[in-house]
Motif scaffolding. Structure first.
Motif, PDB file in Angstrom:
ATOM      1  N   UNK A   1      16.809 -62.128  20.189  1.00 43.06           N
ATOM      2  CA  UNK A   1      16.766 -61.594  21.554  1.00 43.06           C
ATOM      3  C   UNK A   1      16.549 -60.086  21.473  1.00 43.06           C
ATOM      4  N   UNK A   2      15.302 -59.633  21.658  1.00 43.21           N
ATOM      5  CA  UNK A   2      15.027 -58.184  21.582  1.00 43.21           C
ATOM      6  C   UNK A   2      15.753 -57.356  22.626  1.00 43.21           C
ATOM      7  N   UNK A   3      16.300 -58.013  23.674  1.00 42.77           N
ATOM      8  CA  UNK A   3      17.084 -57.266  24.662  1.00 42.77           C
ATOM      9  C   UNK A   3      18.461 -56.880  24.116  1.00 42.77           C
ATOM     10  N   UNK A   4      18.903 -57.539  23.052  1.00 41.49           N
ATOM     11  CA  UNK A   4      20.215 -57.234  22.471  1.00 41.49           C
ATOM     12  C   UNK A   4      20.101 -56.290  21.282  1.00 41.49           C
ATOM     13  N   UNK A   5      19.124 -56.488  20.429  1.00 47.19           N
ATOM     14  CA  UNK A   5      18.941 -55.591  19.291  1.00 47.19           C
ATOM     15  C   UNK A   5      17.460 -55.309  19.073  1.00 47.19           C
ATOM     16  N   UNK A   6      17.175 -54.089  18.628  1.00 47.70           N
ATOM     17  CA  UNK A   6      15.829 -53.706  18.220  1.00 47.70           C
ATOM     18  C   UNK A   6      15.863 -53.235  16.770  1.00 47.70           C
ATOM     19  N   UNK A   7      14.762 -53.404  16.074  1.00 48.48           N
ATOM     20  CA  UNK A   7      14.653 -53.004  14.678  1.00 48.48           C
ATOM     21  C   UNK A   7      13.801 -51.747  14.557  1.00 48.48           C
ATOM     22  N   UNK A   8      14.203 -50.850  13.648  1.00 46.20           N
ATOM     23  CA  UNK A   8      13.430 -49.629  13.414  1.00 46.20           C
ATOM     24  C   UNK A   8      13.746 -49.089  12.020  1.00 46.20           C
ATOM     25  N   UNK A   9      12.956 -48.107  11.586  1.00 51.86           N
ATOM     26  CA  UNK A   9      13.218 -47.430  10.319  1.00 51.86           C
ATOM     27  C   UNK A   9      12.899 -48.255   9.092  1.00 51.86           C
ATOM     28  N   UNK A  10      11.853 -49.079   9.146  1.00 56.39           N
ATOM     29  CA  UNK A  10      11.482 -49.936   8.016  1.00 56.39           C
ATOM     30  C   UNK A  10      11.169 -49.110   6.774  1.00 56.39           C
ATOM     31  N   UNK A  11      11.754 -49.541   5.630  1.00 57.43           N
ATOM     32  CA  UNK A  11      11.476 -48.892   4.343  1.00 57.43           C
ATOM     33  C   UNK A  11      11.464 -49.963   3.263  1.00 57.43           C
ATOM     34  N   UNK A  12      10.408 -50.029   2.483  1.00 54.00           N
ATOM     35  CA  UNK A  12      10.317 -51.004   1.400  1.00 54.00           C
ATOM     36  C   UNK A  12      11.026 -50.455   0.162  1.00 54.00           C
ATOM     37  N   UNK A  13      12.026 -51.176  -0.305  1.00 52.40           N
ATOM     38  CA  UNK A  13      12.788 -50.765  -1.483  1.00 52.40           C
ATOM     39  C   UNK A  13      12.090 -51.221  -2.752  1.00 52.40           C
ATOM     40  N   UNK A  14      11.601 -52.450  -2.744  1.00 53.79           N
ATOM     41  CA  UNK A  14      11.007 -53.021  -3.952  1.00 53.79           C
ATOM     42  C   UNK A  14       9.943 -54.040  -3.562  1.00 53.79           C
ATOM     43  N   UNK A  15       8.903 -54.155  -4.384  1.00 54.65           N
ATOM     44  CA  UNK A  15       7.861 -55.140  -4.138  1.00 54.65           C
ATOM     45  C   UNK A  15       6.750 -54.594  -3.262  1.00 54.65           C
ATOM     46  N   UNK A  16       5.966 -55.503  -2.713  1.00 54.48           N
ATOM     47  CA  UNK A  16       4.839 -55.105  -1.874  1.00 54.48           C
ATOM     48  C   UNK A  16       5.331 -54.523  -0.545  1.00 54.48           C
ATOM     49  N   UNK A  17       4.647 -53.541   0.008  1.00 52.27           N
ATOM     50  CA  UNK A  17       5.095 -52.925   1.264  1.00 52.27           C
ATOM     51  C   UNK A  17       5.195 -53.936   2.398  1.00 52.27           C
ATOM     52  N   UNK A  18       6.299 -53.870   3.134  1.00 55.40           N
ATOM     53  CA  UNK A  18       6.460 -54.684   4.337  1.00 55.40           C
ATOM     54  C   UNK A  18       5.698 -54.041   5.484  1.00 55.40           C
ATOM     55  N   UNK A  19       5.379 -54.848   6.502  1.00 61.49           N
ATOM     56  CA  UNK A  19       4.617 -54.343   7.651  1.00 61.49           C
ATOM     57  C   UNK A  19       5.278 -54.815   8.940  1.00 61.49           C
ATOM     58  N   UNK A  20       5.078 -54.033  10.006  1.00 64.28           N
ATOM     59  CA  UNK A  20       5.584 -54.421  11.320  1.00 64.28           C
ATOM     60  C   UNK A  20       4.792 -55.606  11.849  1.00 64.28           C
ATOM     61  N   UNK A  21       5.513 -56.556  12.415  1.00 66.29           N
ATOM     62  CA  UNK A  21       4.858 -57.719  13.025  1.00 66.29           C
ATOM     63  C   UNK A  21       5.632 -58.092  14.270  1.00 66.29           C
ATOM     64  N   UNK A  22       5.038 -57.827  15.437  1.00 61.22           N
ATOM     65  CA  UNK A  22       5.728 -58.061  16.700  1.00 61.22           C
ATOM     66  C   UNK A  22       6.973 -57.207  16.798  1.00 61.22           C
ATOM     67  N   UNK A  23       8.111 -57.840  17.137  1.00 59.45           N
ATOM     68  CA  UNK A  23       9.387 -57.130  17.234  1.00 59.45           C
ATOM     69  C   UNK A  23      10.101 -57.049  15.893  1.00 59.45           C
ATOM     70  N   UNK A  24       9.460 -57.568  14.823  1.00 62.06           N
ATOM     71  CA  UNK A  24      10.111 -57.581  13.523  1.00 62.06           C
ATOM     72  C   UNK A  24       9.192 -57.127  12.407  1.00 62.06           C
ATOM     73  N   UNK A  25       9.406 -57.702  11.213  1.00 63.54           N
ATOM     74  CA  UNK A  25       8.661 -57.285  10.027  1.00 63.54           C
ATOM     75  C   UNK A  25       8.208 -58.495   9.229  1.00 63.54           C
TER      76      UNK A  25
END
Length: 298
Positions: A51-75
């Motif tokens: 439920x994006x009205x309750x929590x939002x995600x931000x500040x994505x950082x890849x620690x290990x492996x291939x870089x993660x990417x934003x996809x919709x309201x998540x990653x």
């Protein structure tokens, strides 16, 4: 487990229960989180808020492996990779972070509870009697130091704000509270005469009206348990005169936890372990004390 949520800074103790895969997030605040997609996962995964009205995600950082990417309201996160990010609390209530493979197969979830702040006040007492007369300034100063650490645990882990009201009060009982003990060491708190003397001393001392009353005392016992170091009853808690440090912080938090409806659990890392435990609350503890039960009601 192919996908697991982890606290990227576990020493901070900010309301994450790794065993339950649960995180408390203050409404209007944020909490860090990490996700590890292990090598045995067969596909890349997508993580998103239920439920994006309750929590939002931000500040994505890849620690290990291939870089993660934003996809919709998540990653979107690659297999054999780890990321960290922040969750921002919006509307209060329970929700979750969902993890699915890119082909739509469920993989994992993180329980999330967005909490509004519960505010409580406390009054500090230094107990004395006809025989024992502790230094009020020194003892009160140690209590304030301990309670500053305790308050930090409650606000960071459960969004429960503890605020001192009034000055340190000297609860000076007129009788010898150890009189029942031939060795003059122990206070039997389940003795009605002794408890009444403490209550009378507290009422006679200059004090403020508060939600919780915390007494620093010595060698407390009850008939059924002679090895106590703390006791909670109603909206009062009694703690032995430990110096500041993790042991005292856990003790004070444990007894206040009982005042707020918490029971013992069997994890020695938790504050509510029957003996002096660690410095973290479990998911059940957090949900119980920030639900709004009246103090001492459970």
């Amino acid at each position: 487990m192919a996908v697991v949520f982890l606290d990227p800074e576990p020493s901070t103790g900010d309301g994450f229960d790794v065993a339950a895969q649960y995180q408390m997030v203050p409404s209007g605040g944020h909490r860090r989180m990490g996700l590890w997609v292990q090598a045995d996962e067969t596909e890349d995964v997508i993580i998103y808020p239920a439920d994006p009205n309750k929590i939002g995600l931000w500040g994505l950082y890849t620690i290990d492996g291939r870089p993660a990417v934003t996809r919709g309201a998540g990653y979107q996160v690659a297999r054999n990779s780890a990321i960290r990010f922040f969750m921002r609390g919006r509307d209060p209530g329970p929700t979750a972070l969902i993890v699915e493979t890119v082909s739509g197969k469920p993989r994992s979830f993180l329980l999330v509870s967005v909490k509004t702040q519960r505010a409580l006040t406390y009054q500090l007492y230094v107990l004395s009697d006809a025989v024992r007369k502790p230094n009020i300034v020194e003892s009160g100063g140690e209590m304030k130091t301990i309670m500053a650490d305790v308050a930090r645990l409650f606000i960071e882990q459960a969004n429960v704000k503890l605020t001192q009201v009034g000055d340190i009060a000297n609860a000076a009982a007129l009788l010898d509270l150890n009189a029942r003990d031939p060795l003059k060491r122990r206070i039997f708190l389940d003795d009605p005469t002794i408890f009444s003397a403490i209550a009378s001393a507290a009422l006679a001392a200059p004090h403020a009206i508060a939600d919780l009353y915390i007494f620093r005392t010595w060698d407390i016992v009850i008939e059924s348990k002679p090895d106590l170091v703390g006791l909670a009853t109603g909206n009062c808690c009694f703690v032995e005169n430990f110096p500041p440090g993790n042991r005292a912080t856990s003790l004070y938090a444990h007894e206040i936890g009982h005042n707020l409806g918490l029971f013992h659990d069997n994890d020695a890392q938790h504050i509510m372990f029957p003996n002096i435990g660690g410095l973290s609350f479990s998911m059940h503890d957090i949900e119980t004390m920030n639900f709004g039960y009246p103090i001492g009601a459970i």
